[in-house]
Design a protein around this motif. Structure first.
Motif, PDB file in Angstrom:
ATOM      1  N   HIS A   1      75.584  35.406  50.620  1.00 19.80           N
ATOM      2  CA  HIS A   1      75.310  35.757  52.011  1.00 19.80           C
ATOM      3  C   HIS A   1      76.579  36.043  52.814  1.00 19.80           C
ATOM      4  O   HIS A   1      76.563  36.874  53.722  1.00 19.80           O
ATOM      5  N   ILE A   2      77.669  35.336  52.495  1.00 22.10           N
ATOM      6  CA  ILE A   2      78.941  35.538  53.214  1.00 22.10           C
ATOM      7  C   ILE A   2      80.040  35.696  52.164  1.00 22.10           C
ATOM      8  O   ILE A   2      80.730  34.733  51.812  1.00 22.10           O
ATOM      9  N   PRO A   3      80.192  36.907  51.620  1.00 22.10           N
ATOM     10  CA  PRO A   3      81.165  37.102  50.532  1.00 22.10           C
ATOM     11  C   PRO A   3      82.611  36.885  50.945  1.00 22.10           C
ATOM     12  O   PRO A   3      83.477  36.729  50.081  1.00 22.10           O
ATOM     13  N   GLU A   4      82.893  36.866  52.279  1.00 25.70           N
ATOM     14  CA  GLU A   4      84.275  36.664  52.728  1.00 25.70           C
ATOM     15  C   GLU A   4      84.787  35.255  52.468  1.00 25.70           C
ATOM     16  O   GLU A   4      85.995  35.006  52.514  1.00 25.70           O
ATOM     17  N   VAL A   5      83.879  34.296  52.237  1.00 25.08           N
ATOM     18  CA  VAL A   5      84.336  32.942  51.912  1.00 25.08           C
ATOM     19  C   VAL A   5      85.158  33.006  50.626  1.00 25.08           C
ATOM     20  O   VAL A   5      84.725  33.615  49.644  1.00 25.08           O
ATOM     21  N   PRO A   6      86.339  32.427  50.600  1.00 23.46           N
ATOM     22  CA  PRO A   6      87.183  32.508  49.400  1.00 23.46           C
ATOM     23  C   PRO A   6      86.491  31.946  48.169  1.00 23.46           C
ATOM     24  O   PRO A   6      85.631  31.061  48.259  1.00 23.46           O
ATOM     25  N   ASP A   7      86.872  32.471  47.026  1.00 28.78           N
ATOM     26  CA  ASP A   7      86.371  31.959  45.750  1.00 28.78           C
ATOM     27  C   ASP A   7      87.299  30.836  45.298  1.00 28.78           C
ATOM     28  O   ASP A   7      88.442  31.065  44.911  1.00 28.78           O
ATOM     29  N   PHE A   8      86.803  29.606  45.379  1.00 29.90           N
ATOM     30  CA  PHE A   8      87.600  28.441  44.998  1.00 29.90           C
ATOM     31  C   PHE A   8      87.400  28.067  43.534  1.00 29.90           C
ATOM     32  O   PHE A   8      87.889  27.035  43.087  1.00 29.90           O
ATOM     33  N   GLY A   9      86.658  28.891  42.807  1.00 30.55           N
ATOM     34  CA  GLY A   9      86.382  28.596  41.404  1.00 30.55           C
ATOM     35  C   GLY A   9      85.255  27.614  41.207  1.00 30.55           C
ATOM     36  O   GLY A   9      84.968  27.213  40.077  1.00 30.55           O
ATOM     37  N   LYS A  10      84.607  27.204  42.303  1.00 30.91           N
ATOM     38  CA  LYS A  10      83.484  26.271  42.263  1.00 30.91           C
ATOM     39  C   LYS A  10      82.375  26.810  43.159  1.00 30.91           C
ATOM     40  O   LYS A  10      82.648  27.373  44.226  1.00 30.91           O
ATOM     41  N   THR A  11      81.140  26.638  42.728  1.00 33.08           N
ATOM     42  CA  THR A  11      80.010  27.127  43.511  1.00 33.08           C
ATOM     43  C   THR A  11      79.742  26.219  44.702  1.00 33.08           C
ATOM     44  O   THR A  11      79.595  25.008  44.554  1.00 33.08           O
TER      45      THR A  11
END
Length: 582
Positions: free
Chosen positions: A113-123
């Motif tokens: 829904h908000i792809p701008e949230v960084p990918d921290f490697g965890k869901t």
């Protein structure tokens, strides 16, 4: 469906909002409730709007004090208050309703829904956000660490900008609980993106209007005009009379975690929806009340914007709120079918205390003295019930770092005849001995056991709160053993784009920020400093293999291990080249 007549009656009563409502079902004289708030029932005082709901009806509602000390306008049950974190249950309700309409799932990855949230490697799921188990850093703490004041204009975009710059999580999603306003700002944005409507508009059309909450809105424009609203105040230290109170400024333009504007009369309708669901369904409330659960299986008291609790053996659920000088509390006792609302515009006001004092009046026949089971060990419930040898506490006093979150430190001390504890970023709370080695708290359901070895001092404790949490002693080193000069320098956070300086003045380390000024730093040991600011508590030193200081990691109650890189010593001596114009 609730009969239309009951809504009409409430509307008619609302028009007489300067008065007290009383219902024949209540045997509590209104004057008895009034007496709880007499301190604020005078000119020049901010105060509170108060309500009691029974069987879906508002049986008591009254205002005390002034909505605006400058103009002298009175508080009534129709005065509109900013209710701070009481807002969260409404945001969660929107998410749950959309989940039941199959427009989203509570187990959706936030990136859907908000792809701008960084990918921290965890869901990170929506469920994590709802239950404060996402591991995201808190928006208010980050803003202040970056140099903002909480009375600055703070919009949704400011918060989203912070989120997109986060570099690390406080912990792995689902592994721990840490109250996080950021999560609820994101949930409101999820509603907006899924429905393709502004969050405030969707809530007005789908929740507030159907329930008849005519004076309720999510205030998403800090410049908006709201007639009949209260303004917030705090006591001015060292003053009396007309200057006794000062304004507490609030300029939020963000919603979800906060910024619900509402009244006692409207919240009575909301409590009515708890018992007989008109908006949503029975399944909506069932989901709302489902407690969060950690990955390792521990069940949390926090549900969906609602905290489960007990008052004198009676179960309730509800939430508090605090922003600027606004203080709020809403609670509902389902078995007794009573709800309590206290909304205040004075920072020093304690709505939960007053709410439970009202509960004591109305629920007196349901409150029973709790007796221990015949074979159960007797646990002391006050310091007087267990004769504790105070000399033992010398072995316990000190600081202990939690194994699962080393940046969180529990500190213990004795002041007079009181035993106190503090967790990083939190205030001091009194604790009470129940044995020679165990203490309990009254503000939360928690206890601390000090593990006493056969020889030597106490170095280990166990905090019992939603499971067992071990901690080990952190001993400050003698000042003489630590060279303070090694810490001096400038430290930069790429995440916040802000700079802190550590200087040595008269052999005292100072932490300096251009917006916050300076404070003394306490040297805990060679790898940890401590600051007295609520937004900077523990400062852990990061070194290279040779022991040289490379940077700092700052921690407070809702932000853990925020990285600050040490800048070159000549950083501030670099000047701009001369102009080359004509």
């Amino acid at each position: 469906m609730k009969p239309v007549l009951s809504k009409l009656v409430l509307v008619i009563l609302a028009l007489t909002c300067s008065t007290t409502f009383s219902h024949a079902q209540s045997s509590v004289p209104p004057a008895q409730v009034d007496s709880l708030f007499k301190e604020w029932n005078k000119p020049g005082m901010p105060g509170a709007a108060v309500g009691v709901v029974h069987k879906g009806k508002l049986i008591y509602a009254k205002g005390f004090g002034e909505a605006d000390v400058e103009t002298g306008s009175k508080i009534t049950p129709e005065t509109i208050f900013h209710v701070a974190s009481v807002s969260k249950q409404f945001t969660a309700y929107a998410i749950v309703m959309l989940a039941q309409e199959a427009k989203l799932s509570l187990d959706d990855d936030i990136h859907k829904h908000i792809p701008e949230v960084p990918d921290f490697g965890k869901t990170i799921t929506l469920r994590h956000l709802i239950h404060h188990t996402s591991g995201l850093r808190d928006q208010w703490n980050l803003l202040v660490m970056a140099g903002w004041q909480l009375d600055d204009v703070i919009t949704k975009q400011h918060v989203l900008n912070l989120v997109t710059r986060q570099k690390e999580l406080n912990f792995e999603p689902g592994s721990a609980y840490a109250y996080c306003n950021t999560g609820y700002t994101l949930l409101a944005e999820v509603v907006a993106r899924v429905t393709k409507q502004p969050f405030a508009y969707w809530m007005e059309r789908n929740v507030f209007k159907p329930l008849g909450m005519k004076n309720t809105q999510f205030y998403d424009n800090q410049e908006g005009v709201v007639k009949g609203r209260a303004y917030s105040f705090h006591r001015t230290p060292g003053t009396l009379g007309p200057t006794m109170f000062s304004k507490s400024i609030l300029s939020y333009g963000n919603v979800g975690a906060t910024s619900l504007f509402t009244t006692v009369n409207d919240l009575a309708l909301w409590i009515g929806n708890f018992r007989v669901t008109e908006v949503g369904s029975k399944a909506t409330m069932t989901q709302m009340l489902e407690r969060g659960r950690l990955t390792k299986g521990d069940t949390l008291p926090y549900a969906s914007g609602l905290m489960h609790g007990q008052h004198k053996g009676l179960d309730y659920y509800g939430h508090d709120g605090a922003d600027a000088g606004f203080r709020s509390h809403l609670s509902y006792f389902p078995k007794e079918d009573y709800g309590f609302i206290v909304l205040s515009n004075q920072a020093e006001f304690n709505p939960p205390k007053k709410s439970f004092e009202m509960a004591d009046l109305y629920l007196t026949s349901s409150i029973k003295e709790e007796k221990p089971a015949a074979k159960a060990p007797v646990v002391a419930t006050s310091a007087a019930e267990f004769k504790f040898d105070s000399t033992l506490f010398k072995q316990y006093a000190g600081a202990y770092s939690l194994t699962e979150a080393p940046a969180l430190v529990m500190t213990f001390k004795k002041e007079g005849d009181k035993y106190l504890t503090q967790v990083t970023g939190q205030p001091w709370f009194e604790m009470f001995p129940s044995s020679d080695s165990t203490f309990f708290l009254k503000v939360v359901e928690a206890s601390i056991t000090f593990h006493r070895p056969k020889e030597g001092k106490v170095n280990r404790i166990t905090l019992k709160q939603n499971g067992d949490h071990p901690a080990t002693r952190v001993d400050p080193q003698a000042d003489a053993d630590i060279a303070r000069e090694q810490f001096v320098g400038k430290y930069y956070s790429p995440e916040l784009e802000t700079l802190y300086t550590i200087e040595l003045k008269n052999n005292v380390l100072k932490l300096i920020h251009v917006h916050h000024g300076e404070v003394d730093l306490k040297v805990m040991n060679k790898d940890r400093l401590n600051a007295p600011w609520w937004f900077v508590q523990n400062i852990d030193i990061v070194r290279d293999a040779a022991g040289k200081v490379l940077g700092l990691k700052m921690t407070n109650g809702r932000v853990a291990n925020l990285w600050f890189k040490r800048l070159p010593d000549d950083f501030t001596t670099v000047t701009a080249p001369p102009a080359t114009g004509k």
